[in-house]
Design an enzyme around this catalytic site. Sequence first.
Site, PDB file in Angstrom:
ATOM      1  N   GLU A  17       0.849  -1.214   0.000  1.00  0.00           N
ATOM      2  CA  GLU A  17       0.000   0.000   0.000  1.00  0.00           C
ATOM      3  C   GLU A  17       0.879   1.257   0.000  1.00  0.00           C
ATOM      4  OE1 GLU A  17      -3.624   0.110   2.336  1.00  0.00           O
ATOM      5  OE2 GLU A  17      -2.926   1.973   3.247  1.00  0.00           O
ATOM      6  N   THR A  48      -4.073   4.849  -1.279  1.00  0.00           N
ATOM      7  CA  THR A  48      -5.116   5.340  -0.373  1.00  0.00           C
ATOM      8  C   THR A  48      -5.796   6.595  -0.947  1.00  0.00           C
ATOM      9  OG1 THR A  48      -3.647   6.750   0.896  1.00  0.00           O
ATOM     10  CG2 THR A  48      -3.876   4.471   1.653  1.00  0.00           C
ATOM     11  N   TYR A  49      -6.918   6.942  -0.316  1.00  0.00           N
ATOM     12  CA  TYR A  49      -7.756   8.054  -0.788  1.00  0.00           C
ATOM     13  C   TYR A  49      -8.098   8.934   0.408  1.00  0.00           C
ATOM     14  CZ  TYR A  49     -11.763  10.220  -3.201  1.00  0.00           C
ATOM     15  OH  TYR A  49     -12.638  11.101  -3.788  1.00  0.00           O
ATOM     16  N   ALA A 124     -20.008   1.023   3.216  1.00  0.00           N
ATOM     17  CA  ALA A 124     -19.141   0.623   2.103  1.00  0.00           C
ATOM     18  C   ALA A 124     -19.846  -0.357   1.163  1.00  0.00           C
ATOM     19  CB  ALA A 124     -17.868  -0.006   2.652  1.00  0.00           C
ATOM     20  N   TYR A 144     -11.731  -5.853   9.929  1.00  0.00           N
ATOM     21  CA  TYR A 144     -11.076  -5.438  11.174  1.00  0.00           C
ATOM     22  C   TYR A 144     -10.917  -6.619  12.135  1.00  0.00           C
ATOM     23  CZ  TYR A 144     -12.365  -1.137   8.953  1.00  0.00           C
ATOM     24  OH  TYR A 144     -12.487  -0.148   8.011  1.00  0.00           O
ATOM     25  N   LYS A 164     -21.066  -7.085   2.627  1.00  0.00           N
ATOM     26  CA  LYS A 164     -19.998  -7.007   1.611  1.00  0.00           C
ATOM     27  C   LYS A 164     -20.015  -8.279   0.757  1.00  0.00           C
ATOM     28  CE  LYS A 164     -17.314  -3.654   4.156  1.00  0.00           C
ATOM     29  NZ  LYS A 164     -16.145  -3.165   4.828  1.00  0.00           N
ATOM     30  N   GLN A 175      -7.424  -4.246   8.568  1.00  0.00           N
ATOM     31  CA  GLN A 175      -6.748  -3.201   9.347  1.00  0.00           C
ATOM     32  C   GLN A 175      -5.458  -3.820   9.883  1.00  0.00           C
ATOM     33  OE1 GLN A 175      -5.857  -0.354  10.077  1.00  0.00           O
ATOM     34  NE2 GLN A 175      -7.709   0.499  11.022  1.00  0.00           N
ATOM     35  N   GLN A 211       5.993   6.852  14.493  1.00  0.00           N
ATOM     36  CA  GLN A 211       4.917   5.994  13.971  1.00  0.00           C
ATOM     37  C   GLN A 211       4.076   5.390  15.092  1.00  0.00           C
ATOM     38  OE1 GLN A 211       7.252   3.258  11.643  1.00  0.00           O
ATOM     39  NE2 GLN A 211       5.405   2.598  10.606  1.00  0.00           N
TER      40      GLN A 211
HETATM   41  P1  FAD Z   1     -18.290  -0.025   6.600  1.00  0.00           P
HETATM   42  O1  FAD Z   1     -18.103  -1.345   5.944  1.00  0.00           O
HETATM   43  O2  FAD Z   1     -19.451   0.786   6.177  1.00  0.00           O
HETATM   44  O3  FAD Z   1     -18.323  -0.305   8.169  1.00  0.00           O
HETATM   45  C1  FAD Z   1     -18.421   0.754   9.116  1.00  0.00           C
HETATM   46  C2  FAD Z   1     -19.207   0.269  10.344  1.00  0.00           C
HETATM   47  O4  FAD Z   1     -20.572  -0.015   9.965  1.00  0.00           O
HETATM   48  C3  FAD Z   1     -18.694  -1.047  10.945  1.00  0.00           C
HETATM   49  O5  FAD Z   1     -18.879  -0.945  12.335  1.00  0.00           O
HETATM   50  C4  FAD Z   1     -19.586  -2.130  10.340  1.00  0.00           C
HETATM   51  O6  FAD Z   1     -19.738  -3.258  11.202  1.00  0.00           O
HETATM   52  C5  FAD Z   1     -20.904  -1.401  10.171  1.00  0.00           C
HETATM   53  N1  FAD Z   1     -21.646  -1.810   8.956  1.00  0.00           N
HETATM   54  C6  FAD Z   1     -21.140  -2.143   7.749  1.00  0.00           C
HETATM   55  N2  FAD Z   1     -22.135  -2.375   6.867  1.00  0.00           N
HETATM   56  C7  FAD Z   1     -23.296  -2.173   7.533  1.00  0.00           C
HETATM   57  C8  FAD Z   1     -24.668  -2.220   7.167  1.00  0.00           C
HETATM   58  N3  FAD Z   1     -25.030  -2.503   5.900  1.00  0.00           N
HETATM   59  N4  FAD Z   1     -25.605  -1.936   8.123  1.00  0.00           N
HETATM   60  C9  FAD Z   1     -25.244  -1.607   9.396  1.00  0.00           C
HETATM   61  N5  FAD Z   1     -23.942  -1.540   9.793  1.00  0.00           N
HETATM   62  C10 FAD Z   1     -23.004  -1.806   8.880  1.00  0.00           C
HETATM   63  N6  FAD Z   1     -10.030   5.531   5.063  1.00  0.00           N
HETATM   64  C11 FAD Z   1      -9.832   6.553   4.184  1.00  0.00           C
HETATM   65  O7  FAD Z   1     -10.355   7.658   4.392  1.00  0.00           O
HETATM   66  N7  FAD Z   1      -9.061   6.395   3.051  1.00  0.00           N
HETATM   67  C12 FAD Z   1      -8.459   5.201   2.741  1.00  0.00           C
HETATM   68  O8  FAD Z   1      -7.771   5.081   1.728  1.00  0.00           O
HETATM   69  C13 FAD Z   1      -8.651   4.100   3.655  1.00  0.00           C
HETATM   70  N8  FAD Z   1      -8.103   2.893   3.393  1.00  0.00           N
HETATM   71  C14 FAD Z   1      -8.356   1.826   4.250  1.00  0.00           C
HETATM   72  C15 FAD Z   1      -7.825   0.572   3.922  1.00  0.00           C
HETATM   73  C16 FAD Z   1      -8.050  -0.515   4.766  1.00  0.00           C
HETATM   74  C17 FAD Z   1      -7.493  -1.870   4.402  1.00  0.00           C
HETATM   75  C18 FAD Z   1      -8.805  -0.346   5.972  1.00  0.00           C
HETATM   76  C19 FAD Z   1      -9.005  -1.502   6.891  1.00  0.00           C
HETATM   77  C20 FAD Z   1      -9.329   0.908   6.289  1.00  0.00           C
HETATM   78  C21 FAD Z   1      -9.124   2.006   5.434  1.00  0.00           C
HETATM   79  N9  FAD Z   1      -9.665   3.277   5.705  1.00  0.00           N
HETATM   80  C22 FAD Z   1      -9.454   4.312   4.821  1.00  0.00           C
HETATM   81  C23 FAD Z   1     -10.417   3.517   6.942  1.00  0.00           C
HETATM   82  C24 FAD Z   1     -11.936   3.269   6.767  1.00  0.00           C
HETATM   83  O9  FAD Z   1     -12.491   4.196   5.882  1.00  0.00           O
HETATM   84  C25 FAD Z   1     -12.577   3.399   8.167  1.00  0.00           C
HETATM   85  O10 FAD Z   1     -12.159   2.350   9.004  1.00  0.00           O
HETATM   86  C26 FAD Z   1     -14.101   3.566   8.215  1.00  0.00           C
HETATM   87  O11 FAD Z   1     -14.461   3.944   9.557  1.00  0.00           O
HETATM   88  C27 FAD Z   1     -14.888   2.312   7.898  1.00  0.00           C
HETATM   89  O12 FAD Z   1     -14.818   1.987   6.588  1.00  0.00           O
HETATM   90  P2  FAD Z   1     -15.480   0.610   6.038  1.00  0.00           P
HETATM   91  O13 FAD Z   1     -15.314   0.648   4.582  1.00  0.00           O
HETATM   92  O14 FAD Z   1     -14.971  -0.557   6.776  1.00  0.00           O
HETATM   93  O15 FAD Z   1     -17.015   0.892   6.439  1.00  0.00           O
END
Ligand code: FAD
Length: 286
Positions: A17, A48-49, A124, A144, A164, A175, A211
């Site tokens: 990454e 990343t974004y 997401a 996570y 998903k 994570q 870090q």
């Molecule tokens: P979601 O999948 O939406 O999950 C968020 C929360 O909602 C979780 O608690 C989950 O259990 C819950 N949930 C999920 N789907 C549902 C549903 N349908 N109904 C009810 N609850 C639900 N952030 C950035 O800004 N830029 C990046 O480039 C970036 N890269 C990342 C790369 C990785 C590998 C990881 C692990 C994280 C990254 N993040 C990044 C951080 C990420 O955006 C945050 O952790 C954010 O808070 C959650 O994103 P998610 O896509 O997991 O969200």
Amino acid sequence: MFISHLYKQKDCVFSIEVFPPKQSTNKEKLYDTLKEMATLHPDFMSVTYGAGGSNGGISTCEIAGYIQNQLEIPALAHLTCVGADRNTIRENLAQLHTAGVHNILALRGDANPNLPFSKEFPHASHLAEEILKQGGFCVAGACYPEGHPEAASLVQDVENLVYKQNAQVSPLITQLFFDNLHFYRFLNLMRKKNITIPVSAGIMPIVNTRQIERTIKLSSASLPPQFTKMIARWQDDPNGLFEAGIEYAIQQIRDLIQSGTDGIHLYAMNNPTVAKKVHEGIQDLL
Ligand code: FAD
């Protein structure tokens, strides 16, 4: 090349990454870094974004396009939906398509007082559905091992991965974590809940004291005793900490590969020396 295919072809997929630099003046330096990382032949590289598109320097799309077209390595562009509406997302997808980028890590993005959660894409999985509806993309997602901080419990967070899975997301990338036991427990739980998506384990070598605090705060990863012992032993010796942090990551990754992990995703912090040293320590297993 859709990165989901790699997980069917390889025992362990190795990815790195990178993140866009804050200032566009650092573009040449970044491209030199990417070229050096490319010599390790990762199976893909992710970019990343900044949530809400706030990168300031070079865009995720431009860097991913460079990796895909100039370095000829499959690029995975991260994309968040916090604060975004359908039009913004469609514009992003059109740009990525034009840049020849076919893999997207669909993310919600962290809660942010300046960026309300999107009505159209509250999670997401909703973004993933939109991307797949547009067609032409492979969609990956985040997970996570110690549970997402907003989830009521780890079990609840794992159960939410079904959204998903139903949206055809594959692979998942974790994570970062420092204790493989959390990862193994998480995988067991996932498989028990019939979530069968391949998972790449996210590993970040901790190589300097700056870090430590930042990473741990942002990721909420727990720290096993052997990790805290390492930090205590080397915190006043930058070279010693660098070597010890690399060695810790190598041992973590070797254990993961030997246990049959689908993939390793290296958070190398745009540092080609870190990427090379870790790769040297694991290449016999890849
Ligand atoms: P979601 O999948 O939406 O999950 C968020 C929360 O909602 C979780 O608690 C989950 O259990 C819950 N949930 C999920 N789907 C549902 C549903 N349908 N109904 C009810 N609850 C639900 N952030 C950035 O800004 N830029 C990046 O480039 C970036 N890269 C990342 C790369 C990785 C590998 C990881 C692990 C994280 C990254 N993040 C990044 C951080 C990420 O955006 C945050 O952790 C954010 O808070 C959650 O994103 P998610 O896509 O997991 O969200």
